[in-house]
Design a protein around this motif. Structure first.
Motif, PDB file in Angstrom:
ATOM      1  N   THR A 197     -34.110  29.231   7.855  1.00  0.00           N
ATOM      2  CA  THR A 197     -34.325  27.940   7.200  1.00  0.00           C
ATOM      3  C   THR A 197     -33.533  26.882   7.965  1.00  0.00           C
ATOM      4  N   ALA A 198     -33.606  25.638   7.487  1.00  0.00           N
ATOM      5  CA  ALA A 198     -32.847  24.567   8.135  1.00  0.00           C
ATOM      6  C   ALA A 198     -31.353  24.839   8.087  1.00  0.00           C
ATOM      7  N   ALA A 199     -30.899  25.535   7.061  1.00  0.00           N
ATOM      8  CA  ALA A 199     -29.466  25.819   6.936  1.00  0.00           C
ATOM      9  C   ALA A 199     -29.003  26.872   7.922  1.00  0.00           C
ATOM     10  N   THR A 200     -29.913  27.749   8.375  1.00  0.00           N
ATOM     11  CA  THR A 200     -29.505  28.846   9.263  1.00  0.00           C
ATOM     12  C   THR A 200     -30.050  28.704  10.687  1.00  0.00           C
ATOM     13  N   CYS A 201     -30.907  27.710  10.921  1.00  0.00           N
ATOM     14  CA  CYS A 201     -31.469  27.488  12.268  1.00  0.00           C
ATOM     15  C   CYS A 201     -31.034  26.105  12.746  1.00  0.00           C
ATOM     16  N   ALA A 202     -29.945  26.042  13.502  1.00  0.00           N
ATOM     17  CA  ALA A 202     -29.406  24.757  13.936  1.00  0.00           C
ATOM     18  C   ALA A 202     -30.334  24.077  14.941  1.00  0.00           C
ATOM     19  N   SER A 203     -30.939  24.825  15.829  1.00  0.00           N
ATOM     20  CA  SER A 203     -31.883  24.268  16.817  1.00  0.00           C
ATOM     21  C   SER A 203     -32.977  25.296  17.048  1.00  0.00           C
ATOM     22  N   GLY A 204     -34.223  24.846  16.909  1.00  0.00           N
ATOM     23  CA  GLY A 204     -35.319  25.789  16.999  1.00  0.00           C
ATOM     24  C   GLY A 204     -35.857  25.936  18.419  1.00  0.00           C
ATOM     25  N   PRO A 205     -36.842  26.775  18.535  1.00  0.00           N
ATOM     26  CA  PRO A 205     -37.390  27.581  17.431  1.00  0.00           C
ATOM     27  C   PRO A 205     -36.563  28.838  17.132  1.00  0.00           C
ATOM     28  N   CYS A 206     -36.670  29.325  15.847  1.00  0.00           N
ATOM     29  CA  CYS A 206     -35.982  30.553  15.407  1.00  0.00           C
ATOM     30  C   CYS A 206     -37.042  31.523  14.911  1.00  0.00           C
ATOM     31  N   ASN A 207     -37.078  32.714  15.477  1.00  0.00           N
ATOM     32  CA  ASN A 207     -38.067  33.720  15.106  1.00  0.00           C
ATOM     33  C   ASN A 207     -37.572  34.564  13.924  1.00  0.00           C
ATOM     34  N   GLY A 208     -38.507  34.892  12.996  1.00  0.00           N
ATOM     35  CA  GLY A 208     -38.164  35.725  11.860  1.00  0.00           C
ATOM     36  C   GLY A 208     -37.846  37.143  12.270  1.00  0.00           C
TER      37      GLY A 208
END
Length: 300
Positions: A197-208
């Motif tokens: 989420t926005a709280a855990t992904c400071a800069s994207g992209p972030c893969n699940g």
């Protein structure tokens, strides 16, 4: 000197005379009867006459009794009964006053009950258990129904409880290892991949994160990141939406030499949305692709 005629010496009374006469009569009758039986009838008749005289004398005495003037006459006594005064006693009964006192109400407060649930300590999973679980999960057919009615975490806990009961090699073992922000992928048995989420992904992209190797849903991507892939049974994670493009640069103002100035630049394109993760190889649906980011605005 006068003498009271009623005070005389006692000479016998009338009763004594009468008794003597009766004796004479009885004797005369007896004599007559005896003479009649005798042979001399004439003598008997003369003696009968002689015997009758005392009887006649007794009859005269009884017919004309003498009044005794000396007998005291007792005047009749009149007795007057006077009713006793009647006294009426009235008893006044005092009214009884009844006072009802309400009983005291005692409220009993039940002591607070503290329920302590002891969670058994689970031991780490072994390879023997993983091997046995591979065969066991192949018989699961209701994953779609269970996962639709429960969260991803509750779904894996449901099947883990069943496996510890039905698979003897896995009794008392910790079968669930969910992914975290630092380690997004789930464990080698059951688990849920981590969703960013926005709280855990400071800069994207972030893969699940990927789902459990045997069972569990994968995590969602963020900021254009791809969704995680499920293992043998589970649903793939959704891809993250793309980031909007940057706004274009501002145009240059005109000067005396170049009075027209320069136009601003267009904004940059947004990045694409992330791809959805693949569903489980046995059961499960793939994730949804994320929406691409928008183009940045042009500055004048």
């Amino acid at each position: 000197m006068s003498t009271d005629p009623c005070v005389l010496p006692s000479t016998g009374g009338f009763n004594d005379l009468l008794a003597g006469a009766i004796l004479v009569v009885v004797a005369g009758v007896a004599l007559v009867m005896w003479l009649r039986e005798s042979r001399n009838r004439a003598w008997a008749n003369r003696m009968s006459v002689i015997a009758v005289l005392p009887l006649a004398l007794a009859g005269l005495v009884s017919v004309n009794p003498m009044v005794d003037d000396c007998t005291e006459t007792t005047a009749a006594t009149t007795t007057t009964t006077v009713a006793a005064d009647t006294t009426t006693t009235t008893t006044v009964v005092a009214e009884a006053t009844t006072t009802t006192v309400a009983p005291e109400t005692t409220t009993t407060v039940a002591p607070e009950t503290t329920t302590t649930t002891t969670v058994p300590t689970l031991v780490p999973i072994t390879q023997t258990c993983v091997t046995a679980l591979t065969t066991w999960v192949a018989n699961i057919t209701d994953y779609a129904t269970i996962s639709a009615a429960n969260s991803a975490e509750d779904t894996v806990e449901h099947y883990a409880d069943l496996a510890r009961t039905e698979v003897s090699e896995c009794a008392g073992m910790d079968l669930v290892q969910n992914g975290t922000a630092d380690s997004p992928d789930a464990g080698n048995a059951f688990g849920v991949g981590f969703s960013f989420t926005a709280a855990t992904c400071a800069s994207g992209p972030c893969n699940g994160g990927a789902g459990g190797t045997l069972l569990g849903d994968a995590g969602d991507g963020y900021a254009g990141g791809n969704g995680g892939n499920a293992g043998q049974i589970g649903n793939g994670g959704d891809g993250g939406d793309g980031i909007d493009g940057a706004t274009g640069a501002t145009g240059v103002n005109g000067t005396a030499i170049a009075p027209g100035g320069g136009d601003g630049s267009d904004g940059s394109d947004g990045n694409s949305g992330g791809n959805g993760g693949a569903g489980g190889t046995t059961l499960g649906d793939g994730g949804t692709r994320g929406t691409g980011g928008g183009r940045g605005a042009r500055r004048n």
